[in-house]
Design a protein around this motif. Structure first.
Motif, PDB file in Angstrom:
ATOM      1  N   ARG A 130       0.832  -1.211   0.000  1.00 50.96           N
ATOM      2  CA  ARG A 130       0.000   0.000   0.000  1.00 50.96           C
ATOM      3  C   ARG A 130       0.868   1.263   0.000  1.00 50.96           C
ATOM      4  O   ARG A 130       0.589   2.220  -0.712  1.00 50.96           O
ATOM      5  CB  ARG A 130      -0.932  -0.020   1.213  1.00 50.96           C
ATOM      6  N   TYR A 134       2.324   1.749  -3.405  1.00 52.66           N
ATOM      7  CA  TYR A 134       1.276   2.279  -4.274  1.00 52.66           C
ATOM      8  C   TYR A 134       1.124   3.784  -4.057  1.00 52.66           C
ATOM      9  O   TYR A 134       1.037   4.554  -5.010  1.00 52.66           O
ATOM     10  CB  TYR A 134      -0.042   1.539  -4.028  1.00 52.66           C
ATOM     11  N   SER A 146       1.908   6.776  -6.722  1.00 56.93           N
ATOM     12  CA  SER A 146       0.938   7.820  -7.046  1.00 56.93           C
ATOM     13  C   SER A 146       1.563   9.206  -6.873  1.00 56.93           C
ATOM     14  O   SER A 146       1.428  10.070  -7.753  1.00 56.93           O
ATOM     15  CB  SER A 146      -0.281   7.663  -6.135  1.00 56.93           C
ATOM     16  N   ASP A 202      -6.561  -4.809 -11.458  1.00 57.34           N
ATOM     17  CA  ASP A 202      -7.347  -4.809 -10.217  1.00 57.34           C
ATOM     18  C   ASP A 202      -7.302  -3.439  -9.542  1.00 57.34           C
ATOM     19  O   ASP A 202      -8.322  -2.948  -9.040  1.00 57.34           O
ATOM     20  CB  ASP A 202      -6.829  -5.881  -9.251  1.00 57.34           C
ATOM     21  N   LEU A 203      -6.128  -2.808  -9.537  1.00 58.37           N
ATOM     22  CA  LEU A 203      -6.016  -1.472  -8.936  1.00 58.37           C
ATOM     23  C   LEU A 203      -6.857  -0.455  -9.701  1.00 58.37           C
ATOM     24  O   LEU A 203      -7.521   0.391  -9.098  1.00 58.37           O
ATOM     25  CB  LEU A 203      -4.558  -1.000  -8.905  1.00 58.37           C
TER      26      LEU A 203
END
Length: 150
Positions: A10, A13, A17, A136-137
């Motif tokens: 996470r 991720y 971003s 999926d994300l």
């Protein structure tokens, strides 16, 4: 999978971003655009001509914000407003893809080569897994966007 693994992914991720936003802001600035204008210009390249209303829905922006953005694009010669041949009340936003690519391609050449280099390090099976993970994300992001849209 442990909770530590979930937190680690996470955080990666989130970092992905953040750095992606910063990169698009830097590239946009170099092209004379804001980071968001730069990303939304990408929608026009990808999807092609559309009405301002369609672009507003795609971007999740108000029609007033879209009008300002289209004004900025038009001033730079990146798009043209053309009357719709089917409905004279509608105005179609037509991207000048050649002009846009001329502006942005040089800023992405090194990045694209680096991305292709990274991709080439993985096996076909690993790439399938990465493809499924990213898909999926993307679904989760679409769901979250829809949840908070109104």
């Amino acid at each position: 999978m442990s909770q530590d693994d979930v937190v680690k992914i996470r955080k990666l991720y989130q970092t992905f971003s953040f750095v992606s936003i910063r990169m698009h802001e830097a590239i946009g600035r170099k092209a004379g655009l804001s980071g968001t204008d730069h990303k939304y210009l990408g929608f026009l390249i990808q999807k092609g001509q559309m009405t301002a209303g369609e672009l507003a829905v795609l971007c999740g922006l108000t029609t007033g914000a879209i009008t300002g953005m289209i004004d900025r694009f038009e001033k730079k010669g990146l798009v043209q407003r053309q009357p719709s041949p089917d409905d004279r009340r509608k105005v179609i936003i037509v991207p000048d893809k050649a002009r846009i690519m001329e502006l942005l391609s040089p800023l992405y050449q090194n990045h694209q080569a680096q991305i292709e280099g990274v991709i080439s390090r993985y096996t076909e099976a690993e790439l399938k897994l990465i493809e499924r993970f990213l898909g999926d994300l993307i679904s989760v992001i679409h769901d979250t966007t829809a949840e908070h849209k109104n």
